[in-house]
Scaffold this motif. Structure first.
Motif, PDB file in Angstrom:
ATOM      1  N   GLN A  10       0.832  -1.205   0.000  1.00 17.06           N
ATOM      2  CA  GLN A  10       0.000   0.000   0.000  1.00 17.06           C
ATOM      3  C   GLN A  10       0.867   1.257   0.000  1.00 17.06           C
ATOM      4  OE1 GLN A  10      -2.406  -0.729   3.488  1.00 17.06           O
ATOM      5  NE2 GLN A  10      -4.027  -1.713   2.286  1.00 17.06           N
ATOM      6  N   TYR A  19      -4.186   6.370   6.729  1.00 21.27           N
ATOM      7  CA  TYR A  19      -4.888   5.302   7.441  1.00 21.27           C
ATOM      8  C   TYR A  19      -5.769   5.998   8.463  1.00 21.27           C
ATOM      9  CZ  TYR A  19      -1.647   2.071   5.245  1.00 21.27           C
ATOM     10  OH  TYR A  19      -0.933   1.347   4.320  1.00 21.27           O
ATOM     11  N   SER A  23     -14.003   7.178   6.042  1.00 19.65           N
ATOM     12  CA  SER A  23     -13.537   7.613   4.728  1.00 19.65           C
ATOM     13  C   SER A  23     -13.480   9.137   4.714  1.00 19.65           C
ATOM     14  CB  SER A  23     -14.504   7.123   3.647  1.00 19.65           C
ATOM     15  OG  SER A  23     -15.732   7.817   3.759  1.00 19.65           O
ATOM     16  N   VAL A  49      -7.190   4.373   3.688  1.00 22.62           N
ATOM     17  CA  VAL A  49      -7.612   3.038   4.088  1.00 22.62           C
ATOM     18  C   VAL A  49      -8.421   3.204   5.364  1.00 22.62           C
ATOM     19  CG1 VAL A  49      -6.863   0.759   4.868  1.00 22.62           C
ATOM     20  CG2 VAL A  49      -5.574   1.937   3.071  1.00 22.62           C
TER      21      VAL A  49
END
Length: 108
Positions: A10, A19, A23, A49
């Motif tokens: 990633q 991270y 969202s 993520v």
């Protein structure tokens, strides 16, 4: 693929990755919301993520980064920090510089 390989993949695939809890459109905590606002103000695309979707990733990333809390921002594969650091960098203009430099590297 083990969790460390997933994280490395990633980070390699995304010059700017956050991270976070939730969202960018629907942050699940205030710290993630503030961090997203600071990142969006930079005007560059970033990946994210949702660590709430993957317990193994959520726990593995804490070990990988030696950083116990979320959100965690990585630029060019390096941990920049969490919400407080991101907000300080945003206020000083440093965040935009770092994010734009990483974004421009991938476009070149």
């Amino acid at each position: 693929m083990d969790i460390n390989e997933t994280i490395k993949s990633q980070l390699a695939d995304n010059p700017v990755i956050l991270y976070m809890k939730g969202s960018p459109q629907a942050p699940q905590c205030g710290f993630s919301a503030k961090t997203v606002q600071a990142l969006m103000a930079c005007g560059e695309r970033f990946a994210f993520v949702n660590i709430l979707d993957n317990q193994e990733l959520r726990e593995g990333l804490k070990v990988y980064s030696s950083w116990p809390t979320y959100p965690q921002l990585y630029v060019s594969g390096e941990l920049v920090g969490g919400c407080d650091i991101i907000l300080e960098m945003s206020e000083s203009g440093e965040l935009a510089e770092v994010v734009k430099a990483a974004a421009n590297k991938t476009e070149a």
